[in-house]
Design a protein around this motif. Structure first.
Motif, PDB file in Angstrom:
ATOM      1  N   LEU A 174      79.872  40.352  20.136  1.00 51.58           N
ATOM      2  CA  LEU A 174      79.890  40.182  18.590  1.00 51.58           C
ATOM      3  C   LEU A 174      81.334  40.432  18.316  1.00 51.58           C
ATOM      4  O   LEU A 174      81.842  41.324  18.548  1.00 51.58           O
ATOM      5  CB  LEU A 174      78.868  41.148  17.976  1.00 51.58           C
ATOM      6  N   ALA A 175      81.702  39.594  17.173  1.00 52.37           N
ATOM      7  CA  ALA A 175      82.902  39.709  16.522  1.00 52.37           C
ATOM      8  C   ALA A 175      83.220  41.301  16.110  1.00 52.37           C
ATOM      9  O   ALA A 175      84.306  41.687  15.958  1.00 52.37           O
ATOM     10  CB  ALA A 175      83.174  38.678  15.615  1.00 52.37           C
ATOM     11  N   GLU A 176      82.226  41.562  15.301  1.00 52.72           N
ATOM     12  CA  GLU A 176      82.192  42.891  14.611  1.00 52.72           C
ATOM     13  C   GLU A 176      80.900  43.803  14.733  1.00 52.72           C
ATOM     14  O   GLU A 176      79.730  43.359  14.975  1.00 52.72           O
ATOM     15  CB  GLU A 176      82.271  42.525  12.985  1.00 52.72           C
ATOM     16  N   ALA A 177      81.175  44.975  14.598  1.00 50.28           N
ATOM     17  CA  ALA A 177      80.222  46.279  14.768  1.00 50.28           C
ATOM     18  C   ALA A 177      79.039  46.186  13.616  1.00 50.28           C
ATOM     19  O   ALA A 177      79.498  47.063  12.677  1.00 50.28           O
ATOM     20  CB  ALA A 177      80.496  47.403  15.322  1.00 50.28           C
ATOM     21  N   LYS A 178      78.538  45.069  13.176  1.00 48.99           N
ATOM     22  CA  LYS A 178      78.023  45.194  11.882  1.00 48.99           C
ATOM     23  C   LYS A 178      76.390  44.628  12.269  1.00 48.99           C
ATOM     24  O   LYS A 178      76.170  43.974  13.190  1.00 48.99           O
ATOM     25  CB  LYS A 178      78.513  44.089  10.769  1.00 48.99           C
ATOM     26  N   GLY A 179      75.571  44.817  11.168  1.00 53.13           N
ATOM     27  CA  GLY A 179      74.248  44.295  11.308  1.00 53.13           C
ATOM     28  C   GLY A 179      73.183  45.537  11.699  1.00 53.13           C
ATOM     29  O   GLY A 179      73.554  46.657  11.812  1.00 53.13           O
ATOM     30  N   ALA A 180      72.024  45.226  11.955  1.00 47.93           N
ATOM     31  CA  ALA A 180      70.914  46.202  12.459  1.00 47.93           C
ATOM     32  C   ALA A 180      70.484  45.696  13.815  1.00 47.93           C
ATOM     33  O   ALA A 180      69.831  44.584  14.070  1.00 47.93           O
ATOM     34  CB  ALA A 180      69.933  46.497  11.652  1.00 47.93           C
ATOM     35  N   MET A 181      70.453  46.403  14.800  1.00 48.14           N
ATOM     36  CA  MET A 181      69.758  46.213  16.147  1.00 48.14           C
ATOM     37  C   MET A 181      68.302  46.443  16.248  1.00 48.14           C
ATOM     38  O   MET A 181      68.051  47.511  15.856  1.00 48.14           O
ATOM     39  CB  MET A 181      70.648  46.619  17.258  1.00 48.14           C
ATOM     40  N   VAL A 182      67.523  45.337  16.687  1.00 44.25           N
ATOM     41  CA  VAL A 182      66.131  45.661  16.655  1.00 44.25           C
ATOM     42  C   VAL A 182      65.829  46.199  18.084  1.00 44.25           C
ATOM     43  O   VAL A 182      66.234  45.836  19.155  1.00 44.25           O
ATOM     44  CB  VAL A 182      65.394  44.360  16.625  1.00 44.25           C
ATOM     45  N   THR A 183      65.197  47.349  18.110  1.00 39.89           N
ATOM     46  CA  THR A 183      65.010  48.121  19.431  1.00 39.89           C
ATOM     47  C   THR A 183      63.299  47.958  19.895  1.00 39.89           C
ATOM     48  O   THR A 183      63.141  47.869  20.810  1.00 39.89           O
ATOM     49  CB  THR A 183      64.948  49.713  19.156  1.00 39.89           C
ATOM     50  N   ASP A 184      62.610  47.404  18.799  1.00 37.09           N
ATOM     51  CA  ASP A 184      61.182  47.244  19.209  1.00 37.09           C
ATOM     52  C   ASP A 184      60.560  46.324  17.955  1.00 37.09           C
ATOM     53  O   ASP A 184      60.840  46.481  16.851  1.00 37.09           O
ATOM     54  CB  ASP A 184      60.399  48.765  19.313  1.00 37.09           C
ATOM     55  N   VAL A 185      59.707  45.527  18.342  1.00 34.41           N
ATOM     56  CA  VAL A 185      58.986  44.868  17.325  1.00 34.41           C
ATOM     57  C   VAL A 185      57.294  44.927  17.634  1.00 34.41           C
ATOM     58  O   VAL A 185      56.821  44.188  18.115  1.00 34.41           O
ATOM     59  CB  VAL A 185      59.172  43.239  17.500  1.00 34.41           C
ATOM     60  N   PRO A 186      56.919  45.990  16.814  1.00 34.83           N
ATOM     61  CA  PRO A 186      55.525  46.259  17.114  1.00 34.83           C
ATOM     62  C   PRO A 186      54.782  45.132  16.218  1.00 34.83           C
ATOM     63  O   PRO A 186      55.231  44.302  15.733  1.00 34.83           O
ATOM     64  CB  PRO A 186      55.116  47.698  16.261  1.00 34.83           C
ATOM     65  N   THR A 187      53.447  45.284  16.133  1.00 31.46           N
ATOM     66  CA  THR A 187      52.623  43.928  15.503  1.00 31.46           C
ATOM     67  C   THR A 187      52.892  44.247  14.116  1.00 31.46           C
ATOM     68  O   THR A 187      52.930  45.336  13.510  1.00 31.46           O
ATOM     69  CB  THR A 187      51.135  44.512  15.564  1.00 31.46           C
ATOM     70  N   GLY A 188      53.149  43.036  13.393  1.00 27.64           N
ATOM     71  CA  GLY A 188      53.774  43.140  12.300  1.00 27.64           C
ATOM     72  C   GLY A 188      54.321  41.600  11.662  1.00 27.64           C
ATOM     73  O   GLY A 188      54.324  40.904  12.564  1.00 27.64           O
ATOM     74  N   PRO A 189      54.782  41.707  10.648  1.00 25.53           N
ATOM     75  CA  PRO A 189      55.597  40.356  10.207  1.00 25.53           C
ATOM     76  C   PRO A 189      56.730  39.943  11.090  1.00 25.53           C
ATOM     77  O   PRO A 189      56.668  38.740  11.280  1.00 25.53           O
ATOM     78  CB  PRO A 189      56.172  40.648   8.839  1.00 25.53           C
ATOM     79  N   ALA A 190      57.382  40.665  11.641  1.00 31.87           N
ATOM     80  CA  ALA A 190      58.407  40.384  12.273  1.00 31.87           C
ATOM     81  C   ALA A 190      58.177  39.548  13.592  1.00 31.87           C
ATOM     82  O   ALA A 190      58.666  38.880  14.156  1.00 31.87           O
ATOM     83  CB  ALA A 190      59.422  41.632  12.691  1.00 31.87           C
ATOM     84  N   LEU A 191      56.937  40.307  14.423  1.00 34.09           N
ATOM     85  CA  LEU A 191      56.521  39.768  15.614  1.00 34.09           C
ATOM     86  C   LEU A 191      55.660  38.498  15.325  1.00 34.09           C
ATOM     87  O   LEU A 191      56.014  37.334  16.321  1.00 34.09           O
ATOM     88  CB  LEU A 191      55.377  40.751  16.205  1.00 34.09           C
TER      89      LEU A 191
END
Length: 511
Positions: free
Chosen positions: A322-339
């Motif tokens: 990545l060019a910059e240390a920005k954003g939010a890294m996803v560590t887990d995706v349990p049951t829900g909207p993102a999954l």
């Protein structure tokens, strides 16, 4: 209240927590102001005179015009609550004592007033506390801190004119410490409006109004000392100011020079309970959204994405290219909207609803502000490329409490690599670690005190499930990922590590 060190935030009860600025102190008489000053325009909020609304701020000759303009919308709040206190001289009974029922049945002094089961006699007393607030609509909506009115049986509002009215609670939110009250008035009330707290700059003049230490209406001035302060809450966004704020100022407004509310005075940092020039006001851009929801629904309705996240550090950004240390890294995706929308662990969320994401705190606030049940455009960085997703958000208040699985701990023929010794996760090891028997990965057996793994906080019992964002089940897999990272010119390798069921990403040096 006992003295605490400057690193403690003081509460009304004297505990070392977020400062509640409304003390439980005896109500004092407040000198009524001239009735004429309470006259209001029925349709317009109070605002600063033209002379004070300047694009480039200069040292004002006086704040008097601004105070005259906005003060009719600032109120004192008195709350009354019923508390039980032990009766002096009464018998103190151990928990579960059968004599408590006997004393209650035959009317032993104190017990008829509701002495708790198994305890000594008590009596009910009335306790008063004071705070501040401000009117935000001609119909009588008032904003204050939740801790000012929490647990109150009765709430009385005193206006700048000296008039008093009873108030009822419309809604409250303990996460931002905001409450909305309502009074019934036979004529429109003077009110103020919220400004854009994001436009406040460090060094801008501000005016704090309220009821410090129960002394009645009081004004203090200062500047914005800092912005975007976080104290202890998920949605914290505080403006720091050196305007004098003391206990009793809780819930009062912090005005800019245009007469707009840009903060709600909430907390102080102090060794002695008094102002030392470090006060905190919850930013209006957070408060106004909460107020709108409390007015409409009587409760908050925050968006819920359904992911666990961590910051993107410089070494993680480098390991992912990545060019910059920005954003939010996803560590887990349990049951829900993102999954449901096919988000994956290892994705870096870089954009949400068309706005770039700076860090996890930024993402949490944007998700909370987003409408529940509506699709939002989300961009993630995956395998070095941007991926666009559409996610229909759930409601956080309903969904709160979901968890994920997997865990840790033990050994057999370890191999040393990157400052740690690891072994494949076998079914027997999985049983000892309390994880599913079909779990895959490498178990950390030991960590060199001066090695790369120790520097990143790895410890015995951690389970490495991915390296370079690909599954690893053997030492050969891990060595292959290291070789690939070196061939790509990277200095570190990204690992997915699970500890006690909680996943996180760690970038380990491979030099």
């Amino acid at each position: 209240m006992k003295n605490l060190s400057p690193r403690h935030f003081l509460t009304a009860s004297g505990l070392a927590l977020l400062v509640a600025l409304s003390p439980a102190i005896a109500q004092q008489a407040v000198a009524p102001a001239d009735e004429a000053q309470a006259a209001a325009n029925d349709n317009k909020p109070l605002a600063a005179p033209e002379s004070n609304a300047r694009k480039e701020q200069v040292m004002p000759e006086t704040f008097a015009d601004l105070v005259d303009q906005v003060s009719p919308a600032v109120v004192n709040i008195t709350t009354t609550a019923t508390v039980s206190t032990p009766l002096a001289g009464g018998p103190q009974l151990p928990e579960g004592s059968p004599f408590s029922d006997l004393f209650r049945e035959f009317g032993f002094p104190g017990f008829p007033q509701g002495g708790p089961e198994g305890q000594g006699p008590s009596e009910e007393q009335r306790s008063n506390a004071l705070g501040s607030g401000f009117v935000v609509s001609a119909e009588g909506l008032i904003v204050t801190n939740n801790h000012v009115i929490d647990g109150a049986d009765e709430i009385e509002i005193e206006f700048f004119s000296g008039k008093t009215l009873p108030a009822k609670v419309i809604g409250k939110d303990d996460k931002t410490d905001i409450a909305v009250l309502k009074v019934e008035s036979d004529k429109p009330l003077p009110f103020v409006r919220f400004g854009d707290s994001d436009k406040a700059r460090v060094g801008d003049w501000v005016l704090a109004l309220g009821n410090p230490l129960g002394q009645g209406f009081s004004a203090s001035t200062g500047i914005v000392s800092a912005r975007n302060r976080a104290l202890s809450g998920t949605y914290d966004d505080f403006i720091q100011t050196d305007a004098a704020i003391n206990r009793g100022n809780s819930g009062g407004p912090l005005f800019n020079m245009d007469g707009e509310v840009i903060g709600v005075n909430t907390a102080i940092l102090s060794p002695n309970g008094g102002s030392i020039g470090i006060g905190f006001s919850m930013a209006s851009n957070v408060v106004s959204k909460v107020v709108d929801q409390l007015e409409e629904f009587g409760e908050t309705r925050r968006g819920w994405l359904g992911v666990k996240i961590q910051p993107v550090t410089e070494d993680i950004a480098e390991s992912l290219g990545l060019a910059e240390a920005k954003g939010a890294m996803v560590t887990d995706v349990p049951t829900g909207p993102a999954l449901d929308a096919d988000m994956k662990a290892g994705d870096v969320i870089t954009s949400f609803g068309g706005s770039n994401i700076k860090d996890p705190r930024d993402l949490v606030r944007r998700v909370a502000d987003a409408p529940v049940g509506k699709a939002v455009d989300v961009t993630v960085q995956r395998d070095g490329k941007p991926v666009d997703l559409q996610i229909t958000l759930g409601r956080r208040e309903i969904a709160e409490g979901g968890d994920s699985t997997d865990s840790k701990k033990q050994s057999e023929n370890p191999s040393d690599i990157m400052g740690m010794s690891v072994v494949p996760l076998t079914p027997s090891l999985a049983g000892e670690l309390g994880v599913a028997s079909d779990s895959k990965g490498l178990v950390v057996q030991s960590v060199e005190p001066e090695g790369a793994a120790a520097d990143k906080g790895l410890s015995r019992g951690d389970i490495i499930t991915e390296a370079g964002q690909r599954p690893v089940t053997s030492l050969d897999d891990l060595k292959a990922r290291i070789s690939e990272a070196k061939d790509a010119g990277r200095k570190s390798l990204l690992l997915m590590v699970r500890r006690e069921g909680e996943p996180r990403f760690v970038a380990l040096s491979i030099e």
